[in-house]
Write a protein that holds these residues in place. Structure first.
Motif, mmCIF file in Angstrom:
data_model
loop_
_atom_site.group_PDB
_atom_site.id
_atom_site.type_symbol
_atom_site.label_atom_id
_atom_site.label_comp_id
_atom_site.label_asym_id
_atom_site.label_seq_id
_atom_site.Cartn_x
_atom_site.Cartn_y
_atom_site.Cartn_z
ATOM 1 N N TYR A 32 1.184 -1.378 -0.447
ATOM 2 C CA TYR A 32 -0.248 -0.295 -0.417
ATOM 3 C C TYR A 32 0.700 1.101 0.046
ATOM 4 C CZ TYR A 32 -4.292 -2.724 1.099
ATOM 5 O OH TYR A 32 -4.911 -3.383 0.928
ATOM 6 N N THR A 34 1.147 5.414 1.704
ATOM 7 C CA THR A 34 1.164 5.788 2.670
ATOM 8 C C THR A 34 1.440 6.857 2.576
ATOM 9 O OG1 THR A 34 0.607 3.916 3.774
ATOM 10 C CG2 THR A 34 -0.356 5.720 5.102
ATOM 11 N N PHE A 46 -1.285 10.857 9.868
ATOM 12 C CA PHE A 46 -1.303 10.392 8.388
ATOM 13 C C PHE A 46 -2.474 10.917 7.965
ATOM 14 C CE2 PHE A 46 -3.377 6.613 6.095
ATOM 15 C CZ PHE A 46 -4.833 7.694 5.981
ATOM 16 N N GLN A 49 -4.007 6.996 2.751
ATOM 17 C CA GLN A 49 -3.468 6.011 1.690
ATOM 18 C C GLN A 49 -4.070 5.450 0.734
ATOM 19 O OE1 GLN A 49 -2.400 2.658 4.754
ATOM 20 N NE2 GLN A 49 -4.495 1.966 4.104
ATOM 21 N N ASP B 99 -3.119 -2.160 6.051
ATOM 22 C CA ASP B 99 -3.750 -1.278 5.949
ATOM 23 C C ASP B 99 -4.002 0.078 6.634
ATOM 24 O OD1 ASP B 99 -7.359 -2.533 5.099
ATOM 25 O OD2 ASP B 99 -5.536 -2.190 6.910
ATOM 26 N N PRO B 101 -2.805 1.957 9.155
ATOM 27 C CA PRO B 101 -1.498 3.905 9.944
ATOM 28 C C PRO B 101 -1.540 3.337 11.452
ATOM 29 C CG PRO B 101 -3.738 4.356 9.760
ATOM 30 C CD PRO B 101 -4.187 3.221 9.163
#
Lengths: 109, 113
Positions: A32, A34, A46, A49, B99, B101
């Motif tokens: 993935y 991000t 964050f 993503q 997935d 974070p």
């Protein structure tokens, strides 16, 4: 581990759209992409993503081409408060989430 | 909601003194936990990560150690600090999903004098 390459710094002006591109040529199938934002003396936060194509949230958009060897973080109409360091990470189940040097974005009045 | 607490916010320690930084997470169970260090004007360096109680993996050999005595507690320690240990120490957690974070604490600014 997929290595990422992004510009060291970028300058912009208030109200402009900013696009920060990250290269990750050896990205793997299960990886993935991000993005994080970091202000001075704070932990990274964050942002967004994605795995492929386009992802959009209330803060930014992430564009990922079909080959997934790069990604572009798009910040619409930046303000002075968007001045920060932006990090691109490629993560998978075995990746211990290593950060690169990031892109230092300076938004000017 | 989940929260992460890290303390102290700032710390000044003499060379050769011990160190203990604590991080706790609330509102989730069995998180992955991480310790990062950031030197002035530099990127983040992963020091330790843990996927469960008593399970610690070290990314960088040094005079620092980490422990996870409880599910949501992560401690960074040193028996004798070096000048090069100065930096901004960040604790983070994530769910055990690819997935998921990272969620960071507010960090500890350590100055070794």
């Amino acid at each position: 581990l997929a290595k990422t390459t992004q510009p060291i710094s970028m300058d912009s002006y208030e109200g402009q759209e900013v696009n920060i591109t990250c290269s990750h040529n050896n990205i793997a199938t299960n990886d993935y992409i991000t993005w994080y934002q970091q202000f001075p003396s704070q932990g990274p936060r964050f942002i967004i993503q994605g795995y492929k194509t386009k992802v959009t949230n209330e803060v930014a958009s992430l564009f990922i081409p079909a080959d997934r060897k790069s990604s572009t973080l798009s910040l619409p109409r930046v303000s002075l408060s968007d001045t920060a360091v932006y990090y691109c990470l490629v993560v998978n189940a075995g990746n211990m989430l290593t950060f690169g040097g990031g892109t230092r974005l300076m938004v000017k009045p | 909601s989940q929260t992460i607490h890290q303390w102290p916010a700032t710390l000044v320690q003499p060379v050769g003194s011990p160190l203990s930084l604590e991080c706790t997470v609330e509102g989730t169970s069995n998180p992955n936990l991480y310790w990062y260090r950031q030197a002035a004007g530099r990127g983040l360096q992963l020091l330790f990560y843990s996927v469960g109680i008593g399970q610690i993996s070290s990314e960088v050999p040094q005079n620092l150690s980490a422990s996870r005595p409880q599910d949501r507690q992560f401690i960074l320690s040193s028996k004798k600090l070096l000048l090069s240990d100065s930096g901004f120490y960040l604790c983070a957690w994530s769910r055990d999903r690819v997935d998921s974070p990272l969620h960071f604490g507010n960090g500890t600014r350590l100055t070794v004098t």
